[in-house]
Design an enzyme around this catalytic site. Sequence first.
Site, PDB file in Angstrom:
ATOM      1  N   HIS A 160      -0.339  -9.091 -16.325  1.00  0.00           N
ATOM      2  CA  HIS A 160      -0.861  -8.139 -15.333  1.00  0.00           C
ATOM      3  C   HIS A 160      -0.185  -6.783 -15.418  1.00  0.00           C
ATOM      4  O   HIS A 160      -0.685  -5.810 -14.846  1.00  0.00           O
ATOM      5  CB  HIS A 160      -0.682  -8.719 -13.926  1.00  0.00           C
ATOM      6  CG  HIS A 160      -1.577  -9.892 -13.680  1.00  0.00           C
ATOM      7  ND1 HIS A 160      -2.794  -9.784 -13.070  1.00  0.00           N
ATOM      8  CD2 HIS A 160      -1.458 -11.190 -14.034  1.00  0.00           C
ATOM      9  CE1 HIS A 160      -3.378 -10.966 -13.031  1.00  0.00           C
ATOM     10  NE2 HIS A 160      -2.585 -11.843 -13.610  1.00  0.00           N
ATOM     11  N   ASP A 361       1.361   1.613 -14.415  1.00  0.00           N
ATOM     12  CA  ASP A 361       0.792   0.500 -13.653  1.00  0.00           C
ATOM     13  C   ASP A 361      -0.122  -0.288 -14.572  1.00  0.00           C
ATOM     14  O   ASP A 361      -0.880   0.308 -15.349  1.00  0.00           O
ATOM     15  CB  ASP A 361      -0.033   1.063 -12.477  1.00  0.00           C
ATOM     16  CG  ASP A 361       0.023   0.178 -11.237  1.00  0.00           C
ATOM     17  OD1 ASP A 361       0.318  -1.016 -11.383  1.00  0.00           O
ATOM     18  OD2 ASP A 361      -0.236   0.693 -10.129  1.00  0.00           O
TER      19      ASP A 361
HETATM   20  C1  GDG Z   1       0.188  -6.125 -10.231  1.00  0.00           C
HETATM   21  C2  GDG Z   1       0.274  -4.985 -11.256  1.00  0.00           C
HETATM   22  C3  GDG Z   1      -2.204  -4.955 -11.362  1.00  0.00           C
HETATM   23  C4  GDG Z   1      -0.907  -3.632  -0.953  1.00  0.00           C
HETATM   24  N1  GDG Z   1      -0.351  -3.280   0.212  1.00  0.00           N
HETATM   25  C5  GDG Z   1      -0.886  -4.076   1.137  1.00  0.00           C
HETATM   26  C6  GDG Z   1      -1.791  -4.929   0.525  1.00  0.00           C
HETATM   27  N2  GDG Z   1      -1.786  -4.641  -0.760  1.00  0.00           N
HETATM   28  C7  GDG Z   1      -2.661  -5.277  -1.765  1.00  0.00           C
HETATM   29  C8  GDG Z   1      -3.687  -4.297  -2.256  1.00  0.00           C
HETATM   30  C9  GDG Z   1      -3.975  -4.825  -3.660  1.00  0.00           C
HETATM   31  C10 GDG Z   1      -2.654  -5.465  -4.053  1.00  0.00           C
HETATM   32  O1  GDG Z   1      -1.903  -5.706  -2.873  1.00  0.00           O
HETATM   33  C11 GDG Z   1      -1.835  -4.557  -4.938  1.00  0.00           C
HETATM   34  O2  GDG Z   1      -2.400  -4.548  -6.217  1.00  0.00           O
HETATM   35  P1  GDG Z   1      -2.087  -3.402  -7.283  1.00  0.00           P
HETATM   36  O3  GDG Z   1      -2.936  -3.661  -8.444  1.00  0.00           O
HETATM   37  O4  GDG Z   1      -2.364  -2.072  -6.680  1.00  0.00           O
HETATM   38  O5  GDG Z   1      -0.533  -3.485  -7.618  1.00  0.00           O
HETATM   39  P2  GDG Z   1       0.602  -4.662  -7.867  1.00  0.00           P
HETATM   40  O6  GDG Z   1       0.947  -5.368  -6.609  1.00  0.00           O
HETATM   41  O7  GDG Z   1       1.757  -3.958  -8.493  1.00  0.00           O
HETATM   42  O8  GDG Z   1      -0.057  -5.706  -8.875  1.00  0.00           O
HETATM   43  C12 GDG Z   1      -0.951  -4.108 -11.130  1.00  0.00           C
HETATM   44  C13 GDG Z   1      -2.195  -6.164 -10.448  1.00  0.00           C
HETATM   45  O9  GDG Z   1      -0.988  -6.915 -10.600  1.00  0.00           O
HETATM   46  C14 GDG Z   1      -3.382  -7.089 -10.742  1.00  0.00           C
HETATM   47  O10 GDG Z   1      -3.492  -7.388 -12.091  1.00  0.00           O
HETATM   48  O11 GDG Z   1      -3.328  -4.167 -11.052  1.00  0.00           O
HETATM   49  O12 GDG Z   1      -0.899  -3.076 -12.092  1.00  0.00           O
HETATM   50  O13 GDG Z   1       1.459  -4.200 -11.038  1.00  0.00           O
HETATM   51  O14 GDG Z   1      -4.965  -5.800  -3.635  1.00  0.00           O
HETATM   52  O15 GDG Z   1      -4.776  -4.287  -1.402  1.00  0.00           O
HETATM   53  N3  GDG Z   1      -2.510  -5.851   1.180  1.00  0.00           N
HETATM   54  C15 GDG Z   1      -2.319  -5.941   2.518  1.00  0.00           C
HETATM   55  N4  GDG Z   1      -1.429  -5.136   3.194  1.00  0.00           N
HETATM   56  C16 GDG Z   1      -0.703  -4.187   2.540  1.00  0.00           C
HETATM   57  O16 GDG Z   1       0.082  -3.453   3.160  1.00  0.00           O
HETATM   58  N5  GDG Z   1      -3.017  -6.834   3.221  1.00  0.00           N
END
Ligand code: GDG
Length: 504
Positions: A160, A361
């Site tokens: 990821h 990212d």
């Molecule tokens: C890793 C990789 C890759 C965030 N804050 C809150 C919250 N979130 C949720 C978001 C989103 C998820 O968490 C975060 O996903 P991201 O993709 O932006 O980033 P990472 O956590 O670093 O994820 C990344 C991912 O894996 C998937 O392959 O895209 O690059 O680093 O869904 O909505 N959800 C809630 N409250 C929050 O305050 N409920």
Amino acid sequence: MRRIVVVSNRVMELRKASQAGGVAVAIADLFRNRPCLWFGWSGKIVEGDGATDAPDIRAVKSASGSALATLPLTAAEYRDYYLGYSNSVLWPVFHNRLDLARFEAGFYARYMGVNMRFARALAKLVKPDDIIWIHDYHLIPLGAELRRAGIENPIGFYLHIPVPPSQTFLAIPEHGELARALSAYDLIGLQTQVDVANLIQFLEDSVSGRILQDGRISAFDHRLAIESFPVGIDPSSFARAAPVKGLVQSLNSAVRIIGVDRLDYSKGLPQKFRAFGHFLEKYPEYQRNVVLSQIAPPTRESVEAYTDIRQQLEALSGKINGMFGELDWVPIHYIHRSAPRDRLRDIYRASRIGFFTPLRDGMNLVSKEYVASQDPADPGVPILSRFAGAAEQLVDALIVNPYNIEEMADAIRTALVMEKEERIARYTRLMAVIRSYDSATWAASFLATLEAAAKERSRVAAPLTPSIRASMAKLARTAHAPVGLKLGGGRGKSERRLRAGNNE
Ligand code: GDG
């Protein structure tokens, strides 16, 4: 339908997983369509050497034939495998932060130890027809350990996070072991084409892997496929018919810019705050009219590098608010807590700009969630870092260099003055991409490619006997292996190259 064995570091109740966001949602979605076993760490930490190989297995009520199987970690494993090797070596190095990596003795041994224990436990649960899908950097060696335990099923690995440039990857003292472990998979799925190119280069540099004529990679005595499968979201869960009331009004008509990022140094939050401060300075007419709301839930707080970033952000937001704020206007709303998922959707929709500027990212799902939450008749504008995997797909966002404060400040201005017509045109194109490669398509295409790759493995290579393996290993140590003795038989000159020395 064949059962999918999903393995990830952390296993959660499905109800929780669908609320957690990120990949947990995609995994929870898988259970809706086919029988699954989700295997991994329970989140529990036990004292002493009490960790067991016998997983706690619980049937999933809502999905027949499906179950969760979990194991605890010992305190030492949590320290060295999770906080240590996974999050203080692999995470920083894969995000290009060699300066933050802590190459400490003992981390790797425990990382291997957990992967071996997980493999022993999982091998007992695998049925002959299962397809095994392993997720993320915590579990790179798991596939090779399963093979060692005699598992012949298709095994795929999905990373990821980004793959760093080869020269950075090579700085990890155990890069050879990691390369060998990666080579054991039938399929490695990555987020972007850049990651695919980086991983192939790394395998070439680290272990003399090479590209075969059928596009697969040969490394050690194994052929594997490496392809990009950009992680998607379920856009329908973010679409909402009625416009949100209340949130916009609560800002006294100021326009909201939203950022949602775990409080991680890879997310570029200090640069984002500085860019917003610079925007207020450069375009003073927007003072009192724009607010940056940054939700940054805590993460991995026991890792030292994360304490620094927290202090840095608190100081920066305080400084900018002190410099520009008024009694009735606070420029930066910085919230160091997590928000409920449905509330996130409302905030995305009520925000004229989505500001997503990680320094690096894997994908950045938040940018896709932001777009999917917009009102199609009056959509907001995403500003997206060129170093987020999502930038390869979301080319109609305003793409910025997160190290360039000036460019980010100007992008805020561009987004604010963008005509509705252009916003709608960009939104329409962005949504077409997000819809066409959603989380269900992502999983289905990875699994179909994995099945095909595993079939190809059994077609080209009947399982090798130990004596053939031993002679191949011996040959690999000499300068040129004769054609036809490599796995699957040689296909031409380009496949005959096996450099000496590097193959062990
Ligand atoms: C890793 C990789 C890759 C965030 N804050 C809150 C919250 N979130 C949720 C978001 C989103 C998820 O968490 C975060 O996903 P991201 O993709 O932006 O980033 P990472 O956590 O670093 O994820 C990344 C991912 O894996 C998937 O392959 O895209 O690059 O680093 O869904 O909505 N959800 C809630 N409250 C929050 O305050 N409920």
